[in-house]
Scaffold this motif. Structure first.
Motif, PDB file in Angstrom:
ATOM      1  N   LEU A  44     -47.039  80.240  46.370  1.00 14.93           N
ATOM      2  CA  LEU A  44     -46.154  79.076  46.239  1.00 14.93           C
ATOM      3  C   LEU A  44     -44.803  79.388  46.901  1.00 14.93           C
ATOM      4  CD1 LEU A  44     -47.057  78.160  42.551  1.00 14.93           C
ATOM      5  CD2 LEU A  44     -48.093  77.352  44.694  1.00 14.93           C
ATOM      6  N   PRO A  45     -44.046  78.351  47.232  1.00 18.43           N
ATOM      7  CA  PRO A  45     -42.783  78.586  47.947  1.00 18.43           C
ATOM      8  C   PRO A  45     -41.844  79.509  47.173  1.00 18.43           C
ATOM      9  CG  PRO A  45     -43.283  76.231  47.838  1.00 18.43           C
ATOM     10  CD  PRO A  45     -44.309  76.918  47.006  1.00 18.43           C
ATOM     11  N   ARG A  46     -41.202  80.404  47.868  1.00 16.45           N
ATOM     12  CA  ARG A  46     -40.325  81.400  47.245  1.00 16.45           C
ATOM     13  C   ARG A  46     -39.155  80.756  46.506  1.00 16.45           C
ATOM     14  NH1 ARG A  46     -41.794  86.487  48.371  1.00 16.45           N
ATOM     15  NH2 ARG A  46     -40.355  86.949  46.704  1.00 16.45           N
ATOM     16  N   ASP A  47     -38.701  79.600  47.009  1.00 10.93           N
ATOM     17  CA  ASP A  47     -37.522  78.981  46.387  1.00 10.93           C
ATOM     18  C   ASP A  47     -37.888  77.943  45.333  1.00 10.93           C
ATOM     19  OD1 ASP A  47     -38.578  77.318  48.224  1.00 10.93           O
ATOM     20  OD2 ASP A  47     -36.725  76.959  49.355  1.00 10.93           O
ATOM     21  N   ALA A  48     -39.155  77.855  44.960  1.00 10.29           N
ATOM     22  CA  ALA A  48     -39.531  76.929  43.880  1.00 10.29           C
ATOM     23  C   ALA A  48     -38.899  77.406  42.571  1.00 10.29           C
ATOM     24  CB  ALA A  48     -41.047  76.862  43.740  1.00 10.29           C
ATOM     25  N   SER A  49     -38.509  76.467  41.723  1.00 14.75           N
ATOM     26  CA  SER A  49     -38.053  76.826  40.383  1.00 14.75           C
ATOM     27  C   SER A  49     -39.282  76.923  39.484  1.00 14.75           C
ATOM     28  CB  SER A  49     -37.077  75.783  39.851  1.00 14.75           C
ATOM     29  OG  SER A  49     -37.657  74.492  39.929  1.00 14.75           O
ATOM     30  N   PHE A  50     -39.101  77.485  38.302  1.00 16.68           N
ATOM     31  CA  PHE A  50     -40.276  77.703  37.450  1.00 16.68           C
ATOM     32  C   PHE A  50     -39.882  77.689  35.995  1.00 16.68           C
ATOM     33  CE2 PHE A  50     -38.383  81.747  38.406  1.00 16.68           C
ATOM     34  CZ  PHE A  50     -38.373  82.383  37.182  1.00 16.68           C
ATOM     35  N   ALA A  51     -40.879  77.596  35.136  1.00 16.98           N
ATOM     36  CA  ALA A  51     -40.659  77.683  33.697  1.00 16.98           C
ATOM     37  C   ALA A  51     -41.861  78.368  33.077  1.00 16.98           C
ATOM     38  CB  ALA A  51     -40.491  76.291  33.096  1.00 16.98           C
ATOM     39  N   LEU A  52     -41.608  79.223  32.093  1.00 15.25           N
ATOM     40  CA  LEU A  52     -42.702  79.831  31.324  1.00 15.25           C
ATOM     41  C   LEU A  52     -42.867  78.979  30.069  1.00 15.25           C
ATOM     42  CD1 LEU A  52     -41.852  82.108  33.315  1.00 15.25           C
ATOM     43  CD2 LEU A  52     -42.574  83.730  31.561  1.00 15.25           C
ATOM     44  N   THR A  53     -43.983  78.292  29.996  1.00 15.23           N
ATOM     45  CA  THR A  53     -44.210  77.309  28.932  1.00 15.23           C
ATOM     46  C   THR A  53     -45.273  77.828  27.970  1.00 15.23           C
ATOM     47  OG1 THR A  53     -45.889  76.226  30.275  1.00 15.23           O
ATOM     48  CG2 THR A  53     -43.636  75.404  30.485  1.00 15.23           C
ATOM     49  N   SER A  54     -45.580  77.000  26.959  1.00 12.07           N
ATOM     50  CA  SER A  54     -46.563  77.419  25.958  1.00 12.07           C
ATOM     51  C   SER A  54     -47.989  77.342  26.492  1.00 12.07           C
ATOM     52  CB  SER A  54     -46.428  76.543  24.715  1.00 12.07           C
ATOM     53  OG  SER A  54     -46.540  75.184  25.085  1.00 12.07           O
ATOM     54  N   GLY A  55     -48.192  76.569  27.560  1.00 16.01           N
ATOM     55  CA  GLY A  55     -49.518  76.435  28.145  1.00 16.01           C
ATOM     56  C   GLY A  55     -49.436  75.464  29.306  1.00 16.01           C
ATOM     57  N   CYS A  56     -50.598  75.127  29.849  1.00 14.02           N
ATOM     58  CA  CYS A  56     -50.612  74.246  31.014  1.00 14.02           C
ATOM     59  C   CYS A  56     -50.208  72.818  30.625  1.00 14.02           C
ATOM     60  CB  CYS A  56     -51.993  74.278  31.653  1.00 14.02           C
ATOM     61  SG  CYS A  56     -52.033  73.539  33.281  1.00 14.02           S
ATOM     62  N   GLN A  57     -50.575  72.415  29.406  1.00 17.03           N
ATOM     63  CA  GLN A  57     -50.150  71.092  28.928  1.00 17.03           C
ATOM     64  C   GLN A  57     -48.634  70.930  29.070  1.00 17.03           C
ATOM     65  OE1 GLN A  57     -51.375  68.212  26.213  1.00 17.03           O
ATOM     66  NE2 GLN A  57     -49.694  67.732  27.603  1.00 17.03           N
ATOM     67  N   MET A  58     -47.877  71.881  28.547  1.00 18.51           N
ATOM     68  CA  MET A  58     -46.420  71.751  28.599  1.00 18.51           C
ATOM     69  C   MET A  58     -45.881  72.060  29.995  1.00 18.51           C
ATOM     70  SD  MET A  58     -45.605  70.300  25.922  1.00 18.51           S
ATOM     71  CE  MET A  58     -43.826  70.293  26.130  1.00 18.51           C
ATOM     72  N   ALA A  59     -46.664  72.786  30.791  1.00 20.02           N
ATOM     73  CA  ALA A  59     -46.278  72.953  32.201  1.00 20.02           C
ATOM     74  C   ALA A  59     -46.376  71.602  32.911  1.00 20.02           C
ATOM     75  CB  ALA A  59     -47.164  73.997  32.878  1.00 20.02           C
ATOM     76  N   HIS A  60     -47.411  70.816  32.561  1.00 21.08           N
ATOM     77  CA  HIS A  60     -47.499  69.461  33.124  1.00 21.08           C
ATOM     78  C   HIS A  60     -46.296  68.630  32.709  1.00 21.08           C
ATOM     79  CE1 HIS A  60     -51.426  70.039  34.695  1.00 21.08           C
ATOM     80  NE2 HIS A  60     -52.119  69.866  33.598  1.00 21.08           N
ATOM     81  N   VAL A  61     -45.971  68.686  31.421  1.00 19.85           N
ATOM     82  CA  VAL A  61     -44.837  67.884  30.930  1.00 19.85           C
ATOM     83  C   VAL A  61     -43.560  68.271  31.689  1.00 19.85           C
ATOM     84  CG1 VAL A  61     -43.357  67.443  28.926  1.00 19.85           C
ATOM     85  CG2 VAL A  61     -45.852  67.455  28.661  1.00 19.85           C
ATOM     86  N   THR A  62     -43.365  69.572  31.863  1.00 17.74           N
ATOM     87  CA  THR A  62     -42.153  70.063  32.541  1.00 17.74           C
ATOM     88  C   THR A  62     -42.109  69.590  33.997  1.00 17.74           C
ATOM     89  OG1 THR A  62     -42.246  72.007  31.113  1.00 17.74           O
ATOM     90  CG2 THR A  62     -40.875  72.176  33.089  1.00 17.74           C
ATOM     91  N   ALA A  63     -43.224  69.784  34.695  1.00 19.97           N
ATOM     92  CA  ALA A  63     -43.260  69.433  36.120  1.00 19.97           C
ATOM     93  C   ALA A  63     -43.191  67.917  36.305  1.00 19.97           C
ATOM     94  CB  ALA A  63     -44.532  69.992  36.759  1.00 19.97           C
ATOM     95  N   LEU A  64     -43.882  67.182  35.439  1.00 25.73           N
ATOM     96  CA  LEU A  64     -43.884  65.727  35.602  1.00 25.73           C
ATOM     97  C   LEU A  64     -42.552  65.118  35.157  1.00 25.73           C
ATOM     98  CD1 LEU A  64     -47.570  64.898  34.636  1.00 25.73           C
ATOM     99  CD2 LEU A  64     -46.568  65.091  36.925  1.00 25.73           C
ATOM    100  N   ALA A  65     -41.814  65.801  34.299  1.00 26.04           N
ATOM    101  CA  ALA A  65     -40.452  65.343  33.979  1.00 26.04           C
ATOM    102  C   ALA A  65     -39.563  65.468  35.216  1.00 26.04           C
ATOM    103  CB  ALA A  65     -39.877  66.149  32.815  1.00 26.04           C
ATOM    104  N   ALA A  66     -39.793  66.537  35.990  1.00 31.78           N
ATOM    105  CA  ALA A  66     -39.048  66.692  37.247  1.00 31.78           C
ATOM    106  C   ALA A  66     -39.443  65.580  38.226  1.00 31.78           C
ATOM    107  CB  ALA A  66     -39.316  68.067  37.853  1.00 31.78           C
ATOM    108  N   ALA A  67     -40.742  65.269  38.270  1.00 30.73           N
ATOM    109  CA  ALA A  67     -41.221  64.189  39.148  1.00 30.73           C
ATOM    110  C   ALA A  67     -40.582  62.865  38.746  1.00 30.73           C
ATOM    111  CB  ALA A  67     -42.743  64.086  39.060  1.00 30.73           C
ATOM    112  N   ARG A  68     -40.535  62.623  37.447  1.00 26.10           N
ATOM    113  CA  ARG A  68     -39.960  61.386  36.920  1.00 26.10           C
ATOM    114  C   ARG A  68     -38.487  61.287  37.306  1.00 26.10           C
ATOM    115  NH1 ARG A  68     -39.512  60.795  30.410  1.00 26.10           N
ATOM    116  NH2 ARG A  68     -37.916  62.354  30.856  1.00 26.10           N
TER     117      ARG A  68
END
Ligand SMILES: *Cc1c(COP(=O)(O)O)cnc(C)c1O
Length: 473
Positions: free
Chosen positions: A129-153
């Motif tokens: 993945l791109p080196r300059d991407a931001s990231f989050a360590l979440t409780s699982g993929c479900q909350m990774a979706h919530v995090t990423a889709l909040a950014a999309a929103r």
């Protein structure tokens, strides 16, 4: 050594119980043997009025849960998509609890904050993945979706001059999600949590390979070209591990101004394998990605990762700003990227897993699971009365079982398939779960555990063979 430590006995008892459990997995049934009623009878004691010694709590916990722990930590567990735990990751998870840092912020746990920074960099590198991407360590993929889709929103609505974090969604332009119809249920829930609503998701039909075709996606994009759109692509769908064609679909979605999010809960890990990397060609051009540590990386539970190609949108969506919080721009404050505030130091176990395996070890783990899944599925499918439904390309495959009676119908085959899975489970030899795929009940085979070896595969195939033989008698 401090023999008067209030921790020593409880931790020593936990260690010996843990080793007894882990070292005996090979000889234990994979299924839970205790019934719901038994577990309730043992565990639902009246809450004691007086306290009790810590080591006694641990001993009774182990006694009362006996038979209620399924063998998902071991090598003969092939249900759902569930990984085990690597030794270093498990030990680091214990340390995480011993240290008990609040991983919200650098000031509450300096080493933890740096460990998460390092995990982010290592993971982006491994997953391509791109080196300059931001990231989050979440409780699982479900909350990774919530995090990423909040950014999309955030980004999509900002493009229409709407500040969703301040003004909410009432009156905001609509956002739709276009996906193949093979998307995981965690996406549905993410749309609920984010206020997009489940009706925002359109599941488009897939081709024979389980992929979303460019023509299908383009037609859907054209139907409402002015609607704010998230295109959700699969990197390994839950049944057959299908990968959408990123090199074709991501540029297409971007031509229509869509945000592309990739669900790679387990499938993103194929990038570490020279044999499988081609499946992910072009995935690095997406806008966000979600994956798990607790599945294929074999980190204990509570490990997911979100990555976002637009750090500002991610931060706008997640950052926790309050006057009493000190900000330190020199360090990465986890609370600015995660959906939670106080949180477990999730980085430690992921860091330890990556160090134990190393780059080559992660690749070897992925390849070994794929090989085991292939042997298992083709081995079962070769048995009389079995039918191959999906030969694994990665670690997921499908078989079903045909009712041998002359007038058997599709529904008989469905019932027999479920019955075989249950009988295998009852034998204690292996655990598979079932799914309905293209209208048929199938036994789904998933291999995600570093411990699964050739002997486990042979035992599982033999267990299925015995069940089939019994029907033929
Ligand atoms: C497991 C899974 C998820 C959900 O991940 P959790 O870690 O259980 O929240 C999402 N998508 C796919 C494809 C999965 O397999």
């Amino acid at each position: 050594m401090n023999d008067t430590s209030p921790f020593r006995l409880a931790l020593e008892h936990a260690l010996s119980h843990s080793l007894a459990y882990l070292e005996n997995l090979e000889h234990s049934p994979v299924a839970a043997g205790a019934s719901l009623q038994t577990l309730r009878e043992r565990l639902a004691k009246p809450l004691n009025s007086a306290g009790m010694p810590a080591e006694q709590v641990i001993d009774e916990l182990v006694a009362d849960t006996a038979g209620g722990i399924i063998g998902s930590a071991g090598g003969r567990f092939f249900g759902w998509v569930i990984g085990g735990s690597l030794p270093a990751a498990l030990a680091a998870d214990w340390l995480t609890s011993a240290w008990d840092q609040n991983a919200a912020s650098y000031s509450c746990g300096p080493a933890e904050a740096v460990i998460e920074e390092v995990c982010g960099d290592w993971l982006k590198d491994l997953l391509g993945l791109p080196r300059d991407a931001s990231f989050a360590l979440t409780s699982g993929c479900q909350m990774a979706h919530v995090t990423a889709l909040a950014a999309a929103r955030n980004a999509l609505l900002a493009s229409r001059g709407w500040q969703v974090e301040r003004d909410g969604l009432f009156g905001a332009p609509k956002i739709r999600i276009l996906s193949s119809d093979q998307f995981h249920g965690s996406i549905t829930r993410a749309t609920r949590l984010l206020g997009l609503g489940t009706s925002a998701v359109t599941g488009l039909p897939v081709n024979q390979a389980g992929q979303l075709d460019a023509a299908t996606l383009e037609q859907a994009l054209q139907e409402a070209p002015d609607t704010l759109t998230i295109v959700l692509l699969q990197a390994g769908d839950l049944n057959i591990g299908a990968y959408d064609c990123f090199a074709e679909l991501i540029p297409l979605a971007h031509r229509y101004g869509a945000w592309v999010h990739v669900d790679g809960a387990f499938g993103l890990w194929a990038n570490v394998s020279a044999r499988h990397r081609h499946l992910l060609a072009g995935v690095e051009h997406a806008d966000s990605w979600a994956t798990d540590g607790h599945k294929w990386l074999n980190v204990p539970y509570d490990s997911g990762f979100a990555f976002v190609a637009h750090p500002q949108a991610h931060r706008n969506a997640m950052s926790y700003e309050a006057s009493y919080i000190s900000h330190n721009d020199q360090v990465r404050e986890q609370k600015d990227w995660n959906p939670d505030w106080s949180r477990r130091g999730r980085g430690v176990a992921a860091y330890a897993a990556l160090r134990q395996l190393g780059r080559h070890g992660v690749a070897a783990l992925i390849d070994a699971c794929c090989d085991a899944a292939h042997s298992l599925v083709t081995g079962i499918a070769a048995l009389p009365g079995a039918e191959l439904m999906w030969e694994p390309r990665i670690n997921q495959g499908l078989v079903r079982f045909l009712d041998q009676r002359p007038a058997a119908t599709e529904s008989d085959h469905d019932q027999w398939t479920d019955a075989v899975t249950s009988a295998v489970l009852a034998s204690g030899e292996a655990l598979f779960s079932n799914t309905t795929w293209r209208g048929k009940r199938c036994m789904r085979v998933s291999v995600c555990n570093w411990q699964t070896n050739a002997q486990d595969v042979a035992r599982a195939v033999a267990a299925v063979a015995r069940v089939l033989q019994e029907q033929n008698r």
